[in-house]
Design a protein around this motif. Sequence first.
Motif, PDB file in Angstrom:
ATOM      1  N   GLY A 169       0.732  -1.160   0.205  1.00 26.83           N
ATOM      2  CA  GLY A 169       0.024   0.069   0.238  1.00 26.83           C
ATOM      3  C   GLY A 169       0.981   1.348   0.152  1.00 26.83           C
ATOM      4  N   PRO A 170       0.274   2.497  -0.077  1.00 28.87           N
ATOM      5  CA  PRO A 170       0.677   3.594  -0.218  1.00 28.87           C
ATOM      6  C   PRO A 170       1.772   3.851   1.068  1.00 28.87           C
ATOM      7  CG  PRO A 170      -1.436   3.805   0.348  1.00 28.87           C
ATOM      8  CD  PRO A 170      -1.367   2.484   0.114  1.00 28.87           C
ATOM      9  N   ALA A 171       2.765   4.986   1.057  1.00 32.74           N
ATOM     10  CA  ALA A 171       3.536   5.148   1.960  1.00 32.74           C
ATOM     11  C   ALA A 171       2.818   5.374   3.170  1.00 32.74           C
ATOM     12  CB  ALA A 171       4.584   6.035   1.302  1.00 32.74           C
ATOM     13  N   SER A 172       1.854   6.334   3.215  1.00 30.99           N
ATOM     14  CA  SER A 172       1.247   7.083   4.282  1.00 30.99           C
ATOM     15  C   SER A 172       0.700   5.831   5.435  1.00 30.99           C
ATOM     16  CB  SER A 172       0.085   8.010   3.920  1.00 30.99           C
ATOM     17  OG  SER A 172      -0.688   7.288   3.171  1.00 30.99           O
ATOM     18  N   LEU A 173      -0.108   5.016   4.513  1.00 27.01           N
ATOM     19  CA  LEU A 173      -0.637   3.741   4.993  1.00 27.01           C
ATOM     20  C   LEU A 173       0.458   2.853   5.624  1.00 27.01           C
ATOM     21  CD1 LEU A 173      -3.266   3.048   5.986  1.00 27.01           C
ATOM     22  CD2 LEU A 173      -3.644   1.489   3.999  1.00 27.01           C
ATOM     23  N   ALA A 174       1.408   2.728   4.964  1.00 25.32           N
ATOM     24  CA  ALA A 174       2.456   1.797   5.518  1.00 25.32           C
ATOM     25  C   ALA A 174       3.134   2.179   6.690  1.00 25.32           C
ATOM     26  CB  ALA A 174       3.568   1.548   4.563  1.00 25.32           C
ATOM     27  N   LEU A 175       3.331   3.332   6.798  1.00 26.98           N
ATOM     28  CA  LEU A 175       3.957   3.882   8.026  1.00 26.98           C
ATOM     29  C   LEU A 175       2.784   3.764   9.159  1.00 26.98           C
ATOM     30  CD1 LEU A 175       5.892   5.719   9.593  1.00 26.98           C
ATOM     31  CD2 LEU A 175       4.773   7.809   8.814  1.00 26.98           C
ATOM     32  N   ARG A 176       1.660   4.193   8.953  1.00 21.81           N
ATOM     33  CA  ARG A 176       0.700   4.042  10.080  1.00 21.81           C
ATOM     34  C   ARG A 176       0.688   2.559  10.583  1.00 21.81           C
ATOM     35  NH1 ARG A 176      -5.666   3.927   9.313  1.00 21.81           N
ATOM     36  NH2 ARG A 176      -6.335   3.232  11.127  1.00 21.81           N
ATOM     37  N   TYR A 177       0.977   1.534   9.693  1.00 21.73           N
ATOM     38  CA  TYR A 177       0.757  -0.001   9.853  1.00 21.73           C
ATOM     39  C   TYR A 177       2.109  -0.331  10.647  1.00 21.73           C
ATOM     40  CZ  TYR A 177       1.698  -4.664   8.462  1.00 21.73           C
ATOM     41  OH  TYR A 177       2.068  -5.964   8.143  1.00 21.73           O
ATOM     42  N   VAL A 178       3.175  -0.008  10.321  1.00 26.96           N
ATOM     43  CA  VAL A 178       4.389  -0.499  10.817  1.00 26.96           C
ATOM     44  C   VAL A 178       4.505   0.194  12.169  1.00 26.96           C
ATOM     45  CG1 VAL A 178       5.928   1.348   9.721  1.00 26.96           C
ATOM     46  CG2 VAL A 178       7.010  -0.983  10.464  1.00 26.96           C
ATOM     47  N   GLU A 179       4.220   1.422  12.439  1.00 34.01           N
ATOM     48  CA  GLU A 179       4.151   2.031  13.701  1.00 34.01           C
ATOM     49  C   GLU A 179       3.332   1.378  14.752  1.00 34.01           C
ATOM     50  OE1 GLU A 179       5.498   6.790  13.006  1.00 34.01           O
ATOM     51  OE2 GLU A 179       3.446   6.100  12.862  1.00 34.01           O
ATOM     52  N   GLU A 180       2.181   0.734  14.257  1.00 32.04           N
ATOM     53  CA  GLU A 180       1.286   0.134  15.096  1.00 32.04           C
ATOM     54  C   GLU A 180       1.872  -1.122  15.523  1.00 32.04           C
ATOM     55  OE1 GLU A 180      -1.956  -0.303  17.408  1.00 32.04           O
ATOM     56  OE2 GLU A 180      -1.647   1.486  16.101  1.00 32.04           O
ATOM     57  N   VAL A 181       2.292  -1.777  14.683  1.00 31.84           N
ATOM     58  CA  VAL A 181       2.901  -3.247  14.877  1.00 31.84           C
ATOM     59  C   VAL A 181       4.138  -3.011  15.631  1.00 31.84           C
ATOM     60  CG1 VAL A 181       3.961  -5.435  13.878  1.00 31.84           C
ATOM     61  CG2 VAL A 181       2.076  -4.212  12.828  1.00 31.84           C
ATOM     62  N   ARG A 182       4.984  -2.166  15.373  1.00 33.80           N
ATOM     63  CA  ARG A 182       6.142  -2.109  16.334  1.00 33.80           C
ATOM     64  C   ARG A 182       5.781  -1.493  17.848  1.00 33.80           C
ATOM     65  NH1 ARG A 182      11.317  -0.538  14.363  1.00 33.80           N
ATOM     66  NH2 ARG A 182      11.799  -1.813  12.582  1.00 33.80           N
ATOM     67  N   LYS A 183       4.840  -1.348  18.133  1.00 31.28           N
ATOM     68  CA  LYS A 183       4.298  -0.772  19.589  1.00 31.28           C
ATOM     69  C   LYS A 183       4.315  -2.144  20.234  1.00 31.28           C
ATOM     70  CE  LYS A 183       0.933   2.861  18.749  1.00 31.28           C
ATOM     71  NZ  LYS A 183      -0.683   3.148  18.643  1.00 31.28           N
ATOM     72  N   GLU A 184       4.280  -3.287  19.743  1.00 26.20           N
ATOM     73  CA  GLU A 184       4.540  -4.571  20.364  1.00 26.20           C
ATOM     74  C   GLU A 184       5.486  -5.675  19.719  1.00 26.20           C
ATOM     75  OE1 GLU A 184       0.554  -6.877  20.957  1.00 26.20           O
ATOM     76  OE2 GLU A 184      -0.535  -4.974  21.058  1.00 26.20           O
ATOM     77  N   CYS A 185       6.024  -5.357  18.618  1.00 28.16           N
ATOM     78  CA  CYS A 185       6.630  -6.468  17.933  1.00 28.16           C
ATOM     79  C   CYS A 185       8.026  -5.774  17.492  1.00 28.16           C
ATOM     80  CB  CYS A 185       5.917  -7.065  16.727  1.00 28.16           C
ATOM     81  SG  CYS A 185       4.530  -7.913  17.157  1.00 28.16           S
ATOM     82  N   ASP A 186       9.164  -5.960  18.146  1.00 27.19           N
ATOM     83  CA  ASP A 186      10.556  -5.331  17.379  1.00 27.19           C
ATOM     84  C   ASP A 186      11.346  -6.148  16.472  1.00 27.19           C
ATOM     85  OD1 ASP A 186      11.455  -7.488  19.035  1.00 27.19           O
ATOM     86  OD2 ASP A 186      12.554  -6.188  20.514  1.00 27.19           O
ATOM     87  N   ASN A 187      10.533  -7.272  16.211  1.00 29.28           N
ATOM     88  CA  ASN A 187      11.278  -8.073  15.040  1.00 29.28           C
ATOM     89  C   ASN A 187      10.627  -7.875  13.643  1.00 29.28           C
ATOM     90  OD1 ASN A 187       8.767  -9.256  16.209  1.00 29.28           O
ATOM     91  ND2 ASN A 187       9.431 -11.574  15.579  1.00 29.28           N
ATOM     92  N   PHE A 188      10.012  -6.701  13.468  1.00 29.67           N
ATOM     93  CA  PHE A 188       9.071  -6.605  12.329  1.00 29.67           C
ATOM     94  C   PHE A 188       9.576  -5.108  11.660  1.00 29.67           C
ATOM     95  CE2 PHE A 188       5.422  -4.518  10.244  1.00 29.67           C
ATOM     96  CZ  PHE A 188       5.190  -5.475   9.001  1.00 29.67           C
ATOM     97  N   GLY A 189       9.764  -5.342   9.942  1.00 33.74           N
ATOM     98  CA  GLY A 189      10.095  -4.202   9.433  1.00 33.74           C
ATOM     99  C   GLY A 189       9.453  -4.208   8.063  1.00 33.74           C
ATOM    100  N   LEU A 190       9.735  -3.375   7.134  1.00 29.03           N
ATOM    101  CA  LEU A 190       9.192  -3.138   5.909  1.00 29.03           C
ATOM    102  C   LEU A 190      10.184  -3.436   4.798  1.00 29.03           C
ATOM    103  CD1 LEU A 190       7.060  -0.012   6.326  1.00 29.03           C
ATOM    104  CD2 LEU A 190       6.298  -2.276   6.276  1.00 29.03           C
TER     105      LEU A 190
END
Length: 303
Positions: A169-190
């Motif tokens: 998806g678009p960068a704006s939504l990708a940013l919102r998504y990764v920030e939400e996941v990273r609140k709990e999961c530090d083993n995640f990236g794009l």
Amino acid sequence: MNESMYRYMKVGLVHFMAFPTTMRGNGPVLETIRALATDDYFNAIEITTIADREERQQAKRILETSHMTIAYGAQPRLLTAGLNINDLDEERRKEALTVLFDGVDEAYEMGASGFAFLSGKYDEENKEQAFGRLVESTKEICRYAKSKGDLKVVLEIFDYDVDKKSLIGPASLALRYVEEVRKECDNFGLMVDLSHIPLLHETIEEAILPIKDYIVHAHIGNCVVKDPALEGYGDQHPRFGFPNSENDVDEVADYLTILLDIGFLNKEHPPIVSFEIKPYGDEDPYVVIANAKRTLNEAWARL
């Protein structure tokens, strides 16, 4: 750039895209993995499922011997089965997650350092609900992966309205998504992919800069997007220089420049940067791979 590109990145190839007959885990898997393992241009390889257990063990031995870094792409496992991890049907979402959990197990078995997947299709009217399901699914994958070791979990950004029509998806939504996941999961990236950026209707800067702090993996590829009537239209990853396509030496050089500027390409922990290219029609995969090497060599020389 006078320094070797290998000081800044691990040059890789998406095996199952360069040799698409292997995408379902069958076909000339061992022959083609062996060919890449003996090509010292590449120090990374991205594989997907290998259906036969004995073949999988043979491939593992080849890759262990090769001294290559291995990443695992689970995108084909979802796409070939028509599964969607942000499916609003809970049973179908769970089915997609089970397939990805199996992929995580196989990634660990093969000694992979990273595990990649993609978001699924969505309806505009249910977009927020699909986003919630995607976040929930991603956290489940991250927790499952972390329970077994240090495998990095990565979402590859795809187009949202041309071919794959993925939520992210678009960068704006990708940013919102990764920030939400990273609140709990530090083993995640794009993962960013040069071939998907024109399909997203974004410039390289627009696609990368908003998410620069979360990029852990990159692909280099090409696409045709000017007209649906053109050969190779959509997310087909044609060779560089393909008629009416978007990316060639100049665009690869621009992409690498930005990846250097944001510190993604670096000497301390060189990341995987892989070609994702696919033969079109009856093109020879090995000639397409040679085309990609020449393109990258020339682009790097321009930095």
